[in-house]
Design a protein around this motif. Structure first.
Motif, PDB file in Angstrom:
ATOM      1  N   TYR A   1       0.950  -1.368   0.231  1.00 45.62           N
ATOM      2  CA  TYR A   1       0.216   0.049   0.115  1.00 45.62           C
ATOM      3  C   TYR A   1       1.011   1.414  -0.304  1.00 45.62           C
TER       4      TYR A   1
ATOM      5  N   THR B   1       1.663   4.375   1.419  1.00 41.43           N
ATOM      6  CA  THR B   1       2.147   5.883   2.555  1.00 41.43           C
ATOM      7  C   THR B   1       1.768   7.357   2.087  1.00 41.43           C
TER       8      THR B   1
ATOM      9  N   SER C   1      -3.494   2.177  11.145  1.00 40.71           N
ATOM     10  CA  SER C   1      -3.824   2.843   9.738  1.00 40.71           C
ATOM     11  C   SER C   1      -3.409   1.687   9.053  1.00 40.71           C
ATOM     12  N   LYS C   2      -1.758   1.407   9.472  1.00 40.28           N
ATOM     13  CA  LYS C   2      -1.010   0.796   8.368  1.00 40.28           C
ATOM     14  C   LYS C   2      -1.635  -0.813   8.880  1.00 40.28           C
TER      15      LYS C   2
ATOM     16  N   ALA D   1      -4.454  -1.555   6.773  1.00 41.22           N
ATOM     17  CA  ALA D   1      -4.215  -0.777   5.036  1.00 41.22           C
ATOM     18  C   ALA D   1      -3.438  -2.542   4.628  1.00 41.22           C
ATOM     19  N   SER D   2      -2.697  -3.383   5.481  1.00 40.86           N
ATOM     20  CA  SER D   2      -2.009  -4.011   4.964  1.00 40.86           C
ATOM     21  C   SER D   2      -3.066  -5.005   4.491  1.00 40.86           C
TER      22      SER D   2
ATOM     23  N   ALA E   1      -4.963  -4.547   1.554  1.00 40.28           N
ATOM     24  CA  ALA E   1      -4.488  -4.993   0.081  1.00 40.28           C
ATOM     25  C   ALA E   1      -4.085  -5.828  -0.197  1.00 40.28           C
TER      26      ALA E   1
ATOM     27  N   VAL F   1      -4.770   0.782  -2.012  1.00 43.51           N
ATOM     28  CA  VAL F   1      -4.610   1.685  -0.522  1.00 43.51           C
ATOM     29  C   VAL F   1      -3.533   2.843  -0.427  1.00 43.51           C
ATOM     30  N   TYR F   2      -4.015   4.074   0.313  1.00 45.62           N
ATOM     31  CA  TYR F   2      -3.961   5.095   0.521  1.00 45.62           C
ATOM     32  C   TYR F   2      -3.669   5.226   2.008  1.00 45.62           C
ATOM     33  N   GLU F   3      -2.932   5.595   2.641  1.00 45.08           N
ATOM     34  CA  GLU F   3      -2.510   5.362   4.343  1.00 45.08           C
ATOM     35  C   GLU F   3      -2.051   7.044   4.567  1.00 45.08           C
TER      36      GLU F   3
END
Length: 124
Positions: free
Chosen positions: A24, A26, A94-95, A98-99, A102, A108-110
């Motif tokens: 993803y 960041t 959020s990480k 996101a993982s 994805a 995904v954009y975090e």
């Protein structure tokens, strides 16, 4: 001494070589802001419902990443063919979200700095 240095370097390279590549993107706050100006981008707040109720980015939906059914709920509410811009409070949860997304096939954009960073941007 030479053997100690070589052994240490080998161990360190082994540790870092096993890391999973992130799948993803960041983004810093200003780039995240530009991204979500696009109406088709899905906005996702992954904090708790209480945190969400205390303030969130406009047009965001809330799915708590700490909820055991996060993956199933996200899969039923989000469109896989539309980018997802997600955030939490400070950028840690959020990480994780996101993982998960994805790996499910979402683009995904975090938000790196989370909602805290977002508030600093909009309060300038």
């Amino acid at each position: 001494m030479y053997h100690l240095v070589v052994t240490t370097m080998f161990i360190l390279s082994s540790l870092f070589g096993c890391q999973q590549p992130k799948n993803y993107t960041t983004l810093p706050t200003n780039e995240f802001e530009s991204l979500i100006k696009e109406e088709s981008v899905q906005r996702l707040d992954v904090r708790t419902p209480l945190e969400f109720s205390e303030g969130h980015i406009a047009k965001s939906i809330n799915i708590n990443v700490l909820d055991g059914s996060f993956q199933a709920i996200a899969d039923s509410l989000l469109q896989k063919d539309v980018p997802v811009a997600l955030y939490c409070r400070s950028g840690h949860r959020s990480k994780k979200a996101a993982s998960i997304l994805a790996k499910q096939g979402f683009q995904v954009y975090e938000l790196a700095e989370g909602f805290n960073g977002w508030q600093q941007l909009v309060n300038r």
